[in-house]
Scaffold this active site. Structure first.
Site, mmCIF file in Angstrom:
data_model
loop_
_atom_site.group_PDB
_atom_site.id
_atom_site.type_symbol
_atom_site.label_atom_id
_atom_site.label_comp_id
_atom_site.label_asym_id
_atom_site.label_seq_id
_atom_site.Cartn_x
_atom_site.Cartn_y
_atom_site.Cartn_z
ATOM 1 N N ASP A 16 41.503 35.973 42.930
ATOM 2 C CA ASP A 16 40.898 35.550 41.433
ATOM 3 C C ASP A 16 39.530 34.977 41.733
ATOM 4 O O ASP A 16 39.492 33.767 41.242
ATOM 5 C CB ASP A 16 42.078 34.511 41.325
ATOM 6 N N GLU A 182 45.808 39.490 31.597
ATOM 7 C CA GLU A 182 45.172 38.229 32.343
ATOM 8 C C GLU A 182 43.806 38.307 32.675
ATOM 9 O O GLU A 182 43.183 39.292 32.608
ATOM 10 C CB GLU A 182 46.101 37.814 33.081
#
Length: 303
Positions: A16, A182
């Site tokens: 991430d 997402e």
């Protein structure tokens, strides 16, 4: 490996990612997927001159300086008005901390999440051409959905009246094991807003695509040939990316995580490849990723 060459993955134990380029150095923040002990709860910061060779510069944000105690995920970094702002999720709630230095320490002045009663992850700052700041993030319903809103003047919250649902998973590649949109990341290109994102469960054939709009809060139209980044026979679980540029702003790069190998997810690892806009005879420019690349390649530019 010679200094002028590199091979993906470029950094282990991270997922991430987000990157900022500041005064000649790239600073990278990521989910720590290989914590040794609780002292590493929070976010590390890594530095680089070439996006390929990274140095661990220590903890940028420690858990004690934030609301929440665990599940520190998906940091996003900006610099404006003399401050660095770090937006991130902790225990599936959004928080924002600030620092005078990209190395930290980042501290959340008021230790509470943006919304105490709503689970949210994967936040991303974006500044429009007119100077307006937006925050994009994920909320959970019968799927993972991307939402967005204008930010308050202090960049520590959102203007609730502008809150808008932007993307829901509605195509087959986004719905493997669970319907997921997402990891939003916004680009402004030729007056159009390119909202890039990841789809499908992170344990599955995870990948990334994008949607285009005339406005930062939609309506967004998904690219018909998504995903633009997807697993192959050599690498699995590619997604949740950020995008950055070479120091001269001529070349654009996508930094994303992959699974540790073809048999297990963690600790995840980071990769970097080229991404570019290509003109079309009809319609808006399209985004193209040259990757995932797993063979040795020259560094994109010299440090």
């Amino acid at each position: 490996m010679e200094e002028n060459m590199f091979t993906n993955p470029v950094l282990d134990g991270c997922a991430d990612p987000d990157v900022i380029y500041y005064e000649g150095t790239y600073y990278l923040y990521a989910t720590n997927t290989d914590m040794k002990d609780d002292s590493e709860m929070g976010f590390k910061v890594y530095t680089s001159k070439d996006l390929a060779h990274w140095h661990d510069a220590g903890m940028a944000l420690k858990a004690c300086d934030s609301w929440g105690e665990k599940q520190f995920w998906a940091p996003d970094i900006i610099y404006t008005n003399g401050l660095f702002y770090l937006s991130y999720s902790v225990e599936e709630h959004l928080c924002i901390a600030t620092s005078r230095s990209p190395l930290g320490p980042f501290v959340q002045e008021v230790k509470k999440p943006l919304h105490e009663d709503t689970k949210e992850i994967d936040s991303h700052f974006f500044q429009d051409a007119d100077g307006t700041w937006y925050l994009y993030f994920v909320r959970f319903f019968d799927s993972n959905q991307i939402w967005g809103a204008k930010m308050t003047d202090d960049l520590l919250g959102i203007r609730e009246e502008t809150l808008t649902r932007l993307l829901v998973p509605d195509t087959p590649w986004e719905c493997i094991q669970w319907p997921v949109n997402e990891a939003p990341y916004m680009l402004l290109h030729k007056g159009l807003y390119y909202l890039t994102y990841s789809g499908s469960h992170c344990l599955s054939d995870y990948g990334s695509g994008y949607a285009v709009s005339d406005s930062p809060l939609g309506v967004f139209r998904k690219y018909e040939n998504n995903p633009i980044l997807r697993s192959n026979e050599n690498v699995h679980g590619v997604g949740h990316h950020c995008i950055t540029w070479s120091p001269d702003k001529k070349d654009m790069f996508i930094i994303y995580h992959r699974h540790y190998d073809l048999t297990k997810m963690s600790p995840r690892r980071l990769c970097v490849d080229r991404i570019r806009f290509e003109e079309q005879d009809n319609g808006p420019d399209i985004l193209v990723v040259d990757g995932p690349v797993t063979t040795p390649q020259p560094c994109f530019f010299q440090a």
